[in-house]
Design an enzyme around this catalytic site. Sequence first.
Site, PDB file in Angstrom:
ATOM      1  N   ARG A  55       0.853  -1.182   0.000  1.00  0.00           N
ATOM      2  CA  ARG A  55       0.000   0.000   0.000  1.00  0.00           C
ATOM      3  C   ARG A  55       0.893   1.237   0.000  1.00  0.00           C
ATOM      4  O   ARG A  55       2.105   1.154   0.120  1.00  0.00           O
ATOM      5  CB  ARG A  55      -1.038   0.014   1.138  1.00  0.00           C
ATOM      6  N   ALA A  57       0.836   5.137  -2.247  1.00  0.00           N
ATOM      7  CA  ALA A  57       0.678   5.433  -3.674  1.00  0.00           C
ATOM      8  C   ALA A  57       1.867   4.983  -4.542  1.00  0.00           C
ATOM      9  O   ALA A  57       1.677   4.242  -5.520  1.00  0.00           O
ATOM     10  CB  ALA A  57       0.388   6.925  -3.846  1.00  0.00           C
ATOM     11  N   ARG A  98      -7.176  -0.448  -6.919  1.00  0.00           N
ATOM     12  CA  ARG A  98      -7.405   0.687  -6.003  1.00  0.00           C
ATOM     13  C   ARG A  98      -7.555   1.954  -6.858  1.00  0.00           C
ATOM     14  O   ARG A  98      -6.693   2.254  -7.681  1.00  0.00           O
ATOM     15  CB  ARG A  98      -6.254   0.859  -5.000  1.00  0.00           C
ATOM     16  N   GLN A 206      -2.346   2.400   9.872  1.00  0.00           N
ATOM     17  CA  GLN A 206      -1.052   2.496   9.175  1.00  0.00           C
ATOM     18  C   GLN A 206      -0.054   3.332   9.979  1.00  0.00           C
ATOM     19  O   GLN A 206       1.150   3.132   9.882  1.00  0.00           O
ATOM     20  CB  GLN A 206      -1.239   3.129   7.788  1.00  0.00           C
ATOM     21  N   ASP A 247      -2.066  10.800  -2.310  1.00  0.00           N
ATOM     22  CA  ASP A 247      -2.436   9.747  -3.260  1.00  0.00           C
ATOM     23  C   ASP A 247      -2.748  10.307  -4.641  1.00  0.00           C
ATOM     24  O   ASP A 247      -2.616   9.614  -5.646  1.00  0.00           O
ATOM     25  CB  ASP A 247      -3.628   8.952  -2.731  1.00  0.00           C
ATOM     26  N   ASN A 257      -5.547  12.291   0.302  1.00  0.00           N
ATOM     27  CA  ASN A 257      -4.657  11.466   1.125  1.00  0.00           C
ATOM     28  C   ASN A 257      -5.533  10.700   2.107  1.00  0.00           C
ATOM     29  O   ASN A 257      -6.765  10.851   2.123  1.00  0.00           O
ATOM     30  CB  ASN A 257      -3.614  12.336   1.847  1.00  0.00           C
ATOM     31  N   LYS A 258      -4.918   9.879   2.911  1.00  0.00           N
ATOM     32  CA  LYS A 258      -5.648   9.019   3.848  1.00  0.00           C
ATOM     33  C   LYS A 258      -6.724   9.770   4.621  1.00  0.00           C
ATOM     34  O   LYS A 258      -6.513  10.907   5.046  1.00  0.00           O
ATOM     35  CB  LYS A 258      -4.634   8.389   4.811  1.00  0.00           C
TER      36      LYS A 258
HETATM   37  O1  MRU Z   1      -4.628   3.141   2.129  1.00  0.00           O
HETATM   38  P1  MRU Z   1      -3.148   3.401   2.066  1.00  0.00           P
HETATM   39  O2  MRU Z   1      -2.413   2.869   3.244  1.00  0.00           O
HETATM   40  O3  MRU Z   1      -2.562   2.945   0.759  1.00  0.00           O
HETATM   41  O4  MRU Z   1      -3.010   4.980   2.107  1.00  0.00           O
HETATM   42  C1  MRU Z   1      -1.735   5.541   1.951  1.00  0.00           C
HETATM   43  C2  MRU Z   1      -1.697   6.997   2.102  1.00  0.00           C
HETATM   44  O5  MRU Z   1      -2.701   7.655   2.242  1.00  0.00           O
HETATM   45  C3  MRU Z   1      -0.355   7.643   1.972  1.00  0.00           C
HETATM   46  O6  MRU Z   1      -0.283   8.796   2.739  1.00  0.00           O
HETATM   47  C4  MRU Z   1      -0.101   8.011   0.500  1.00  0.00           C
HETATM   48  O7  MRU Z   1      -0.331   6.922  -0.335  1.00  0.00           O
HETATM   49  C5  MRU Z   1       1.282   8.506   0.283  1.00  0.00           C
HETATM   50  S1  MRU Z   1       2.492   7.220   0.393  1.00  0.00           S
HETATM   51  C6  MRU Z   1       4.009   7.902   0.047  1.00  0.00           C
END
Ligand code: MRU
Length: 359
Positions: A55, A57, A98, A206, A247, A257-258
């Site tokens: 996981r 991006a 995704r 995470q 993302d 983002n998350k």
């Molecule tokens: O659902 P995830 O764990 O893939 O979400 C990840 C994030 O939101 C990260 O902050 C984003 O992908 C940047 S990773 C360098």
Amino acid sequence: MKPLAKPSFRAVEWVGNTDGHLLLLDQTRLPSDVVFLECRDVDTVWEAIKTLRVRGAPAIGIAGAYGLCLGLRSEDSMSEDQWFARLNAVADRMITSRPTAVNLAWAVRRVRDVALALRGGGSLEEIEAAMLAEARAIEDEDREMCRSIGRHGASLLANCDNVLTHCNAGGLATSEYGTALAVIFSAVEAGKRLHVWVDETRPLLQGSRLTAWELVQQGISATLICDSMAAQVMREGRVQAVVVGADRIAANGDTANKIGTYGLAQLAAAHGIPFYVAAPTSTFDLSLASGDAIPIEQRDAREITHVFGSPTAPAGVAVYNPAFDVTPARLIRAIVCERGVISPVTTDAIARCAGLRAK
Ligand code: MRU
């Protein structure tokens, strides 16, 4: 300059040549178990991305690129037409794993386009070798971009700053060094003393499972908090900067983002704390005018109603589980990419920076 220890893991690693396989560090098992998933077919990679074994991006982009290579091993029985039909079908399907992080579609299309450009100009084996070389190039470029993001972003943090971060934008989410965490790693390597507040990041944790794990490994001072504690920590004057990953960044700088990131940006604005986004230009999507058009992934209700398999909510309760949110550009003090620091965050500044991208 005191380099940190090289991370003891690689989230995504291709082993061998065109007949090789993909190794993914299974992030659903961290921090208790360090277990690698061996992927020898495209379906295993698709499932690993969908279920967040891999996981972040950039990391899902790299995994998707290698996954496409796995899905296109030539078989004697396949004609060239069949092979190219399969190429498009596998690429289209990979992208469905995704929807929010644009890096996945960007990387998969880049590998597919290499194959399309070579059609008629070489054997399928040669095309497969070129696809693998492109996937490797994407991984290598990401490594360089992360280092560069770190170097540019480190100047935004002052000695003794307390930095709050959300989710995981570290080595686990990229080829190696991270984006938001690269900024922190680089500042520490430059001799700054920092303390990091780590949001646990509900519902899949995470922050606590992955970011805290990376920071502890690097010996960086870190304190874990529940997401709902960020406001209080800011009010107590214990946060001087917020740094998160991304993302997808729309043409005007709106950033997905998350889930929880938008709330943090609002809190940072209310407390006069700078809010920074760190991301490579592979996360920019200039085809979208604003964040309103960014697709937001909706995930299974069970991620909220259960914790590690045990129910934490009554059966039958309604659940809403968007995995990401969009922070408007006006709340972002700067976006740090491999080309430099974009501030103020405007459509023009983003176009200038993304226009410098090699591919
Ligand atoms: O659902 P995830 O764990 O893939 O979400 C990840 C994030 O939101 C990260 O902050 C984003 O992908 C940047 S990773 C360098």
